[in-house]
Design a protein around this motif. Structure first.
Motif, PDB file in Angstrom:
ATOM      1  N   THR A  39     -41.760 -30.156  16.936  1.00 42.58           N
ATOM      2  CA  THR A  39     -42.064 -31.071  18.040  1.00 42.58           C
ATOM      3  C   THR A  39     -41.170 -30.772  19.240  1.00 42.58           C
ATOM      4  O   THR A  39     -40.213 -30.001  19.140  1.00 42.58           O
ATOM      5  CB  THR A  39     -41.853 -32.545  17.640  1.00 42.58           C
ATOM      6  OG1 THR A  39     -40.448 -32.816  17.570  1.00 42.58           O
ATOM      7  CG2 THR A  39     -42.523 -32.886  16.323  1.00 42.58           C
ATOM      8  N   LYS A  40     -41.493 -31.416  20.321  1.00 40.42           N
ATOM      9  CA  LYS A  40     -40.656 -31.354  21.519  1.00 40.42           C
ATOM     10  C   LYS A  40     -40.017 -32.716  21.805  1.00 40.42           C
ATOM     11  O   LYS A  40     -39.582 -32.985  22.901  1.00 40.42           O
ATOM     12  CB  LYS A  40     -41.488 -30.898  22.718  1.00 40.42           C
ATOM     13  CG  LYS A  40     -41.992 -29.479  22.586  1.00 40.42           C
ATOM     14  CD  LYS A  40     -42.662 -29.034  23.856  1.00 40.42           C
ATOM     15  CE  LYS A  40     -43.280 -27.673  23.703  1.00 40.42           C
ATOM     16  NZ  LYS A  40     -42.343 -26.590  23.777  1.00 40.42           N
ATOM     17  N   LEU A  41     -39.946 -33.540  20.766  1.00 45.48           N
ATOM     18  CA  LEU A  41     -39.337 -34.862  20.919  1.00 45.48           C
ATOM     19  C   LEU A  41     -37.871 -34.729  21.326  1.00 45.48           C
ATOM     20  O   LEU A  41     -37.181 -33.802  20.876  1.00 45.48           O
ATOM     21  CB  LEU A  41     -39.408 -35.636  19.609  1.00 45.48           C
ATOM     22  CG  LEU A  41     -40.787 -36.093  19.143  1.00 45.48           C
ATOM     23  CD1 LEU A  41     -40.710 -36.640  17.724  1.00 45.48           C
ATOM     24  CD2 LEU A  41     -41.329 -37.152  20.084  1.00 45.48           C
ATOM     25  N   PRO A  42     -37.383 -35.666  22.146  1.00 47.26           N
ATOM     26  CA  PRO A  42     -35.960 -35.648  22.491  1.00 47.26           C
ATOM     27  C   PRO A  42     -35.098 -35.905  21.259  1.00 47.26           C
ATOM     28  O   PRO A  42     -35.514 -36.586  20.315  1.00 47.26           O
ATOM     29  CB  PRO A  42     -35.801 -36.770  23.509  1.00 47.26           C
ATOM     30  CG  PRO A  42     -37.109 -37.433  23.648  1.00 47.26           C
ATOM     31  CD  PRO A  42     -38.111 -36.739  22.806  1.00 47.26           C
ATOM     32  N   ARG A  48     -33.435 -41.313  15.632  1.00 52.87           N
ATOM     33  CA  ARG A  48     -33.940 -42.614  15.176  1.00 52.87           C
ATOM     34  C   ARG A  48     -35.042 -42.457  14.139  1.00 52.87           C
ATOM     35  O   ARG A  48     -35.052 -43.154  13.128  1.00 52.87           O
ATOM     36  CB  ARG A  48     -34.438 -43.426  16.367  1.00 52.87           C
ATOM     37  CG  ARG A  48     -33.317 -44.061  17.178  1.00 52.87           C
ATOM     38  CD  ARG A  48     -33.839 -45.092  18.152  1.00 52.87           C
ATOM     39  NE  ARG A  48     -34.866 -44.566  19.049  1.00 52.87           N
ATOM     40  CZ  ARG A  48     -34.621 -43.935  20.202  1.00 52.87           C
ATOM     41  NH1 ARG A  48     -33.384 -43.758  20.592  1.00 52.87           N
ATOM     42  NH2 ARG A  48     -35.594 -43.501  20.960  1.00 52.87           N
ATOM     43  N   LEU A  49     -35.973 -41.536  14.362  1.00 55.75           N
ATOM     44  CA  LEU A  49     -37.075 -41.332  13.423  1.00 55.75           C
ATOM     45  C   LEU A  49     -36.595 -40.796  12.077  1.00 55.75           C
ATOM     46  O   LEU A  49     -37.271 -40.953  11.065  1.00 55.75           O
ATOM     47  CB  LEU A  49     -38.104 -40.363  14.014  1.00 55.75           C
ATOM     48  CG  LEU A  49     -38.919 -40.889  15.186  1.00 55.75           C
ATOM     49  CD1 LEU A  49     -39.730 -39.760  15.813  1.00 55.75           C
ATOM     50  CD2 LEU A  49     -39.813 -42.032  14.753  1.00 55.75           C
ATOM     51  N   ASN A  54     -27.314 -43.674  15.278  1.00 58.06           N
ATOM     52  CA  ASN A  54     -26.446 -43.158  16.324  1.00 58.06           C
ATOM     53  C   ASN A  54     -26.681 -41.656  16.494  1.00 58.06           C
ATOM     54  O   ASN A  54     -26.310 -40.869  15.625  1.00 58.06           O
ATOM     55  CB  ASN A  54     -24.987 -43.429  15.949  1.00 58.06           C
ATOM     56  CG  ASN A  54     -24.020 -43.007  17.023  1.00 58.06           C
ATOM     57  OD1 ASN A  54     -24.337 -42.240  17.919  1.00 58.06           O
ATOM     58  ND2 ASN A  54     -22.802 -43.511  16.926  1.00 58.06           N
ATOM     59  N   PRO A  55     -27.284 -41.234  17.615  1.00 53.52           N
ATOM     60  CA  PRO A  55     -27.532 -39.810  17.837  1.00 53.52           C
ATOM     61  C   PRO A  55     -26.256 -38.959  17.832  1.00 53.52           C
ATOM     62  O   PRO A  55     -26.290 -37.798  17.426  1.00 53.52           O
ATOM     63  CB  PRO A  55     -28.207 -39.757  19.209  1.00 53.52           C
ATOM     64  CG  PRO A  55     -28.727 -41.125  19.443  1.00 53.52           C
ATOM     65  CD  PRO A  55     -27.831 -42.051  18.693  1.00 53.52           C
ATOM     66  N   LEU A  56     -25.144 -39.539  18.246  1.00 53.20           N
ATOM     67  CA  LEU A  56     -23.891 -38.779  18.243  1.00 53.20           C
ATOM     68  C   LEU A  56     -23.455 -38.447  16.822  1.00 53.20           C
ATOM     69  O   LEU A  56     -22.926 -37.369  16.559  1.00 53.20           O
ATOM     70  CB  LEU A  56     -22.786 -39.549  18.971  1.00 53.20           C
ATOM     71  CG  LEU A  56     -22.998 -39.740  20.467  1.00 53.20           C
ATOM     72  CD1 LEU A  56     -21.884 -40.590  21.058  1.00 53.20           C
ATOM     73  CD2 LEU A  56     -23.090 -38.406  21.175  1.00 53.20           C
ATOM     74  N   ARG A  57     -23.686 -39.376  15.894  1.00 53.89           N
ATOM     75  CA  ARG A  57     -23.372 -39.117  14.481  1.00 53.89           C
ATOM     76  C   ARG A  57     -24.242 -37.982  13.954  1.00 53.89           C
ATOM     77  O   ARG A  57     -23.762 -37.088  13.269  1.00 53.89           O
ATOM     78  CB  ARG A  57     -23.582 -40.395  13.663  1.00 53.89           C
ATOM     79  CG  ARG A  57     -23.462 -40.203  12.168  1.00 53.89           C
ATOM     80  CD  ARG A  57     -22.038 -39.925  11.747  1.00 53.89           C
ATOM     81  NE  ARG A  57     -22.018 -39.709  10.303  1.00 53.89           N
ATOM     82  CZ  ARG A  57     -21.106 -39.013   9.689  1.00 53.89           C
ATOM     83  NH1 ARG A  57     -20.104 -38.491  10.362  1.00 53.89           N
ATOM     84  NH2 ARG A  57     -21.160 -38.838   8.393  1.00 53.89           N
ATOM     85  N   LEU A  58     -25.513 -38.005  14.288  1.00 56.53           N
ATOM     86  CA  LEU A  58     -26.409 -36.929  13.870  1.00 56.53           C
ATOM     87  C   LEU A  58     -25.939 -35.592  14.441  1.00 56.53           C
ATOM     88  O   LEU A  58     -25.889 -34.596  13.721  1.00 56.53           O
ATOM     89  CB  LEU A  58     -27.847 -37.199  14.300  1.00 56.53           C
ATOM     90  CG  LEU A  58     -28.809 -36.025  14.133  1.00 56.53           C
ATOM     91  CD1 LEU A  58     -28.875 -35.535  12.697  1.00 56.53           C
ATOM     92  CD2 LEU A  58     -30.187 -36.388  14.665  1.00 56.53           C
ATOM     93  N   LYS A  59     -25.588 -35.560  15.701  1.00 55.00           N
ATOM     94  CA  LYS A  59     -25.135 -34.306  16.318  1.00 55.00           C
ATOM     95  C   LYS A  59     -23.918 -33.753  15.584  1.00 55.00           C
ATOM     96  O   LYS A  59     -23.830 -32.552  15.327  1.00 55.00           O
ATOM     97  CB  LYS A  59     -24.826 -34.521  17.799  1.00 55.00           C
ATOM     98  CG  LYS A  59     -26.067 -34.755  18.623  1.00 55.00           C
ATOM     99  CD  LYS A  59     -25.719 -35.058  20.067  1.00 55.00           C
ATOM    100  CE  LYS A  59     -26.980 -35.371  20.848  1.00 55.00           C
ATOM    101  NZ  LYS A  59     -26.722 -35.628  22.256  1.00 55.00           N
ATOM    102  N   TYR A  60     -22.991 -34.635  15.240  1.00 57.99           N
ATOM    103  CA  TYR A  60     -21.793 -34.215  14.520  1.00 57.99           C
ATOM    104  C   TYR A  60     -22.144 -33.670  13.139  1.00 57.99           C
ATOM    105  O   TYR A  60     -21.693 -32.591  12.750  1.00 57.99           O
ATOM    106  CB  TYR A  60     -20.821 -35.404  14.402  1.00 57.99           C
ATOM    107  CG  TYR A  60     -19.647 -35.113  13.519  1.00 57.99           C
ATOM    108  CD1 TYR A  60     -18.550 -34.395  14.006  1.00 57.99           C
ATOM    109  CD2 TYR A  60     -19.630 -35.532  12.197  1.00 57.99           C
ATOM    110  CE1 TYR A  60     -17.475 -34.108  13.185  1.00 57.99           C
ATOM    111  CE2 TYR A  60     -18.562 -35.246  11.371  1.00 57.99           C
ATOM    112  CZ  TYR A  60     -17.487 -34.533  11.864  1.00 57.99           C
ATOM    113  OH  TYR A  60     -16.426 -34.240  11.047  1.00 57.99           O
TER     114      TYR A  60
END
Length: 79
Positions: A39-42, A48-49, A54-60
């Motif tokens: 996908t091209k989802l942000p 969230r999906l 927390n997107p920052l936790r995912l990035k880490y």
């Protein structure tokens, strides 16, 4: 389950060789990788999906586990 969380964790680890938390995180990361590739989802929406509040936790977590940023993974830099 009819048992304490600790006992459930212990039994899961004995049966699978990994912790319940790690297994859940593995599954979430597989979903993140799939969405990044297909996908091209942000990234914050993908977070969230995929069960990360927390997107920052995912990035880490993603960088620590794959050695790549999610942007680099999306660009095809995956192993």
């Amino acid at each position: 389950l009819g048992v304490s969380r600790r006992l459930a964790d212990l039994r899961f680890a004995q049966a699978t060789g990994t912790s319940l938390r790690r297994a859940i995180e593995d599954r979430r990361l597989e979903e993140v990788k799939r969405r990044l590739s297909e996908t091209k989802l942000p990234i914050d929406r993908i977070a969230r999906l995929s069960g990360y509040s927390n997107p920052l936790r995912l990035k880490y977590v993603f960088k620590a586990r794959t050695g790549l940023t999610m942007s680099d993974w999306r660009k095809g830099g995956r192993p």
